[in-house]
Design an enzyme around this catalytic site. Sequence first.
Site, PDB file in Angstrom:
ATOM      1  N   LYS A  78       1.287  -1.252   0.409  1.00  0.00           N
ATOM      2  CA  LYS A  78      -0.226  -0.267   0.069  1.00  0.00           C
ATOM      3  C   LYS A  78       1.252   1.117  -0.036  1.00  0.00           C
ATOM      4  CE  LYS A  78      -3.662   2.251   2.180  1.00  0.00           C
ATOM      5  NZ  LYS A  78      -4.484   1.780   3.770  1.00  0.00           N
ATOM      6  N   SER A 159     -10.252   2.586   3.440  1.00  0.00           N
ATOM      7  CA  SER A 159      -9.241   2.782   2.271  1.00  0.00           C
ATOM      8  C   SER A 159      -8.214   2.084   1.376  1.00  0.00           C
ATOM      9  CB  SER A 159      -8.496   4.010   3.202  1.00  0.00           C
ATOM     10  OG  SER A 159      -7.452   3.707   4.039  1.00  0.00           O
ATOM     11  N   SER A 183      -9.670   0.701   7.390  1.00  0.00           N
ATOM     12  CA  SER A 183      -9.352   0.537   6.208  1.00  0.00           C
ATOM     13  C   SER A 183      -8.759  -0.399   5.493  1.00  0.00           C
ATOM     14  CB  SER A 183      -8.349   1.456   5.876  1.00  0.00           C
ATOM     15  OG  SER A 183      -9.064   2.923   5.561  1.00  0.00           O
TER      16      SER A 183
END
Lengths: 493, 95
Positions: A78, A159, A183
Amino acid sequence: MTDITDLGVADIRDGFRGGAFSAREVADAFNDAVAGAEALNCFIVTTPEKAVEAAEEADRALAAGDAGPLSGVPLGIKDLFCTDGVQSTAGSHILEGFVPPYESTVSGNLLGAGAGMLGKLNMDQFAMGSSNETSYFGNVVSPWKRNDGGNTPMSPGGSSGGTSSAIAAHIVPAATGTDTGGSIRQPAAFTGICGMKPTYGRCSRYGMVAFASSLDQAGPMARSVKDCAILLEAMAGHDPKDSTSLDEPVPNWEAGLSSDLTGKKIGIPKEYRVDDMPGEIDALWKQGVEWMRDAGAEIVDVSLPHTRYALPAYYIIAPAEASANLARYDGVRYGLRKLPEGANLQEMYAATRAAGFGDEVKRRIMIGTYVLSAGFYDAYYTQAAKVRTLIAQDFDRAWESCDYLLTPTAPSAAFGLGDLSDDPIAMYLNDVFTVPSSLAGLPAIAVPGGLDHQGLPLGLQVIGKALDEQGVMNAGLALEERAGFTHRAEKWW
Amino acid sequence: MSVDTETVLRIASLARIAMSEEQAERLKPELNNILGWVEQLGEVDTSGVEPLAVVIENHTRMREDVVTDGDKRDDILANAPVAEHGFFAVPKVIE
């Protein structure tokens, strides 16, 4: 032979070690899959050369008899993690072009265990969002479609939406996520994969772009509970560079996996039955209860009376911390600088931040600045921190009568991109089941449970006591085995 | 509590975010919606409750009192928008 890209972490690791394929073949297969999936917009930067380099090293290491625990396994990282020599932006414009001269501890641990890196995964800007519509680098699209014949692009959740979409589309075997209020778990539920938020402090936050420091925690996302266990084992551990990381031994979670829940008590929190929740989610939750019983567990009803205050408390605490953390982006040391003609230093800061932050980030910084400002601090921030204490105490009381809690992961299936983007509060409500355990710092896993009538995945969540990742994963495994979720999105990209 | 445009502009200035009156006008109802929604926390009786400071018990560790991160000037300046003579450069602050 099975397509290599359909294999998960354990299968790749074992196949590589057993000589079924080389690490180079694995890296090439995933690099090709990544290159062929641009329509999903999962990656901000791809690093095929890094994946190949690690694979060649893994092949050499295996021949020399010293392969690492993750040798031969390529991963997505990420973009919230700083990666040495590779652009790291947290999905923002203000960090565009930032190339860290250091590696985050979590990504460093994974690479040090032999893993390769396929690239940096797209995400909501500064991890602020539940739909992946706030990235400066464009929306991530879920591989899933509704089965109504329409072509609405679906949200992969947020997210960690680049992560969830890439795993669900089989263009990475697994990847890192981060969870501040849900998230990891909400995007896992939206895309039919597993995701685990460990106990706060299990993983070092060093080198992770900070959003809300008392909540942020890294965790694994993958297509199985076992793969999550393998990854978390490599990611976790005490780090002298992060004083909030816990000085606790990292158990051998993979070896400890067992789906036998005999003697365990599963709590069903009555406050998690929210208004307007689709009947299908309630039905899946009931099904989950039966699966738990089938695994040998006893079911008990519990009450977490302050649940409804978790979201508003979160939306004071997280923006307050964000407003402080994001003060570092001022156009001086890294990232974007906007210097209007004749501007002084203060005007440069303000112009840089106005140009570099997206709308949702600005909204949260503004809320955070307001609730921390003189005259409002006690009414908002201190009150929220006290409510946070009550929420943590609710969980402590629940553990007196049960070992784990079973809840839905999200209050709905995935929505279409754009469906909620004009209504911040409706968007925030997506995290209603994940935020309370985040506020209390507890470990929780999301596991896919089934599909809704539109053919979209729905997830179940298990929450456990602090440091009981093993128990949480075992309960997750019991659900996974019984759900037998093998659905996948039909390839259209 | 609800904020007016002037307050929005004041918060923006505290947050160092340049904002026109028009933008503040647009942000005002959004902030008021969110602030209105979080007002419900006022219903919770928190008398005698300590605010949560540490979410998981942890102990503070000491380290040797030695410099551990020196000699990294070039790394630190590597991403600076403008660096001169081994320093971060900013617009003139003193006339």
